[in-house]
Design a protein around this motif. Sequence first.
Motif, PDB file in Angstrom:
ATOM      1  N   LEU A 117      10.688   1.145  -2.256  1.00 12.41           N
ATOM      2  CA  LEU A 117      10.896   2.068  -3.371  1.00 12.41           C
ATOM      3  C   LEU A 117      10.002   3.298  -3.240  1.00 12.41           C
ATOM      4  O   LEU A 117      10.406   4.420  -3.584  1.00 12.41           O
ATOM      5  CB  LEU A 117      10.626   1.359  -4.689  1.00 12.41           C
ATOM      6  N   LEU A 118       8.788   3.099  -2.728  1.00 10.83           N
ATOM      7  CA  LEU A 118       7.874   4.225  -2.531  1.00 10.83           C
ATOM      8  C   LEU A 118       8.433   5.204  -1.516  1.00 10.83           C
ATOM      9  O   LEU A 118       8.437   6.422  -1.747  1.00 10.83           O
ATOM     10  CB  LEU A 118       6.507   3.708  -2.069  1.00 10.83           C
ATOM     11  N   LEU A 167       3.142   4.210  -5.842  1.00 13.77           N
ATOM     12  CA  LEU A 167       1.957   4.077  -4.990  1.00 13.77           C
ATOM     13  C   LEU A 167       0.962   3.116  -5.627  1.00 13.77           C
ATOM     14  O   LEU A 167       0.348   2.283  -4.936  1.00 13.77           O
ATOM     15  CB  LEU A 167       1.322   5.449  -4.783  1.00 13.77           C
ATOM     16  N   ALA A 168       0.819   3.190  -6.961  1.00 18.81           N
ATOM     17  CA  ALA A 168      -0.064   2.260  -7.659  1.00 18.81           C
ATOM     18  C   ALA A 168       0.479   0.842  -7.594  1.00 18.81           C
ATOM     19  O   ALA A 168      -0.278  -0.123  -7.431  1.00 18.81           O
ATOM     20  CB  ALA A 168      -0.225   2.695  -9.118  1.00 18.81           C
ATOM     21  N   VAL A 169       1.802   0.698  -7.687  1.00 19.25           N
ATOM     22  CA  VAL A 169       2.411  -0.633  -7.583  1.00 19.25           C
ATOM     23  C   VAL A 169       2.199  -1.208  -6.189  1.00 19.25           C
ATOM     24  O   VAL A 169       1.847  -2.388  -6.022  1.00 19.25           O
ATOM     25  CB  VAL A 169       3.912  -0.560  -7.917  1.00 19.25           C
ATOM     26  N   ALA A 170       2.412  -0.373  -5.154  1.00 20.10           N
ATOM     27  CA  ALA A 170       2.229  -0.844  -3.778  1.00 20.10           C
ATOM     28  C   ALA A 170       0.785  -1.215  -3.493  1.00 20.10           C
ATOM     29  O   ALA A 170       0.507  -2.103  -2.678  1.00 20.10           O
ATOM     30  CB  ALA A 170       2.698   0.234  -2.792  1.00 20.10           C
ATOM     31  N   ALA A 171      -0.157  -0.549  -4.172  1.00 19.79           N
ATOM     32  CA  ALA A 171      -1.575  -0.862  -3.983  1.00 19.79           C
ATOM     33  C   ALA A 171      -2.017  -2.060  -4.803  1.00 19.79           C
ATOM     34  O   ALA A 171      -3.170  -2.490  -4.696  1.00 19.79           O
ATOM     35  CB  ALA A 171      -2.422   0.359  -4.342  1.00 19.79           C
ATOM     36  N   ILE A 349      -3.038   2.192   1.277  1.00 22.08           N
ATOM     37  CA  ILE A 349      -2.375   0.917   0.991  1.00 22.08           C
ATOM     38  C   ILE A 349      -2.117   0.170   2.291  1.00 22.08           C
ATOM     39  O   ILE A 349      -2.217   0.739   3.388  1.00 22.08           O
ATOM     40  CB  ILE A 349      -1.059   1.147   0.229  1.00 22.08           C
ATOM     41  N   GLY A 350      -1.754  -1.089   2.188  1.00 19.49           N
ATOM     42  CA  GLY A 350      -1.608  -1.925   3.376  1.00 19.49           C
ATOM     43  C   GLY A 350      -0.591  -1.404   4.373  1.00 19.49           C
ATOM     44  O   GLY A 350      -0.820  -1.424   5.578  1.00 19.49           O
TER      45      GLY A 350
END
Length: 439
Positions: A117-118, A167-171, A349-350
Motif C-alpha cells: 500500500l505504501l 509509512l507509519a503503519v509499515a514502521a 523501515i524494514g
Amino acid sequence: MLLLCFAVVLLAAVLVSALANRTILSTAALFLVAGFALGEGTTGVLHLRADSPIVAQLAELALFAVLFTDGMRVGWADLRSAWRLPGRALGWGLPLTLLVTAVLAHYVAGLGWPEALLIGAILAPTDPVFAAALVGNDKVPARLRHLLNVESGVNDGLALPFVVVLLAVAAGSADLHLGELATELAVGLAIGVLVPLAAIALERSRFFAASAAYAPLNGVAIGLLVLALGRATHGNLFLAAFAAGITVATFGPRERAAFEHFGENVAELLKLAALLVFGALISPGFLGEIPWTGWVFAVLAIVVARPVALWLSFLRSGLGLREQAAAMWFGPKGFASVVYGLLVLEAGIGAADEVFHLVALTIVISILAHSSTDVLVARAFDEAHEAPAWHGVLRRTRRAAAVVRGRAAAGPGGTDRVRPRRPTDTGDDATADGQASAK
C-alpha cells in the motif's frame, strides 16, 4: 564536479532540443541517462548516494518549482468551470491507482500489505512535465490538457498524507499522527493563498510599484517566501506551491504574465538538475539487485494500474476514446515519487531498500517511456496527421494511372476521340465520386 557535469549535459540538451521537439528524443531522458553514466556505480565521476543531502533537497526544490509554475497555468475560475474530469481523475483515479498498484506489489513483487500500500501511494501521483509535448500542444484538446495539468498539480499533495500514514503503519507505529497531517495541509494551503494575496495587494498599492526589469522577480519572491514559510511552519510545501500558483493566476494576471516564461525556465533547470542527480543513483549493480518479479511489477504498474483506474473513473464521462486513451497512458512518475521514495529511505523501515529499488525502477521506465512518446501521441490530435501518409500517395498514384488510361483510350488522334462530356455526366460522375469517397 556536479556543476561541471550539469553544464556539459545542459549544453548538449540545448543543441539537440530542436530535434527532440520533433522526434522521440527527450531532453529529460538525456539527463537521466547522463546521470546513470556518470554515477558512482557506473563510471564514478559523480559521488552521490541516496542519503546525500543534496539529493532530497534538490528533488524537493524541483518539485516545488514545478508545482508553482503549474498552478499559474490555471485559476480558480478554470478549476470551478472544468472540474468535472479532473475531479473524476482525483476522486476515483488516484485511490484506484493506489489500490491496483498495491495489489500488483503484493502478488507480483511479493511485498507485505503495508509496504504494498505504501508503494502504491508513492507511485500514484503523476507528472506530465515528462509529457510536455502533449500538455503544451495547442492542437491537443484543451479539456485533456487541463485534466492532466490540474490532476498532476493536485495529486502530489493529496498523496502525501497517504504516504505518511502508510509509512507509519509499515514502521509499526501506533500513532498515525492524523491531526499533525491535517495541520500540515491546512497550514500549507493558508500560506499558499495568503502570501500571494498580500504581495499582489502591496504591489498594487499607491506606495509601491515594480519596474519592468524587476516585474518577473515578483513571482520569484512570492515563491521563495512561500517555500521559506512552509519550511518554518512545517506546512505542506507541495500544496502550498500549487495553491500559490493558482492564487497568482487568479488575482494577479499581470504578475503571472511577467513571471511566466522566466519561471518556466527556472523550473526546467531545477527539473533537469534533479533528473541528473536521480540518474546518478541508478547503476548496473543497482538494477541487478532487483529480481525479475520487480521488473514485471514496474512494467505492470505503468501499463496496467493507471489505465485500469482511469478507465473505470471515466465510464460515462463523455470523454472521447482518443482523449481517454491519452489520459490513461500519460501518468508519468516524477519528482513527487522520487521525493516520497527518499522519505522511505530516511524512515528506515524494514523493507525500505526494497521499496526504493522498485520505486526507482518504475520511475526510470516511466520517464523513458512517457517522455519518448509524448510527441507521437500529440501528433494523433493534429488534423493534418490524421490521414496516414500512404493514403495521399495512393490517391496520387490512382489519379496518374487514370490520366494514362485516358490518353491511351484517346489513341493517336489525341483527345478528339474521347467521348465528349454531356451535362448529365457531371451528376453521374459526382455521384460515383461521392460513393467512392464514402467507401
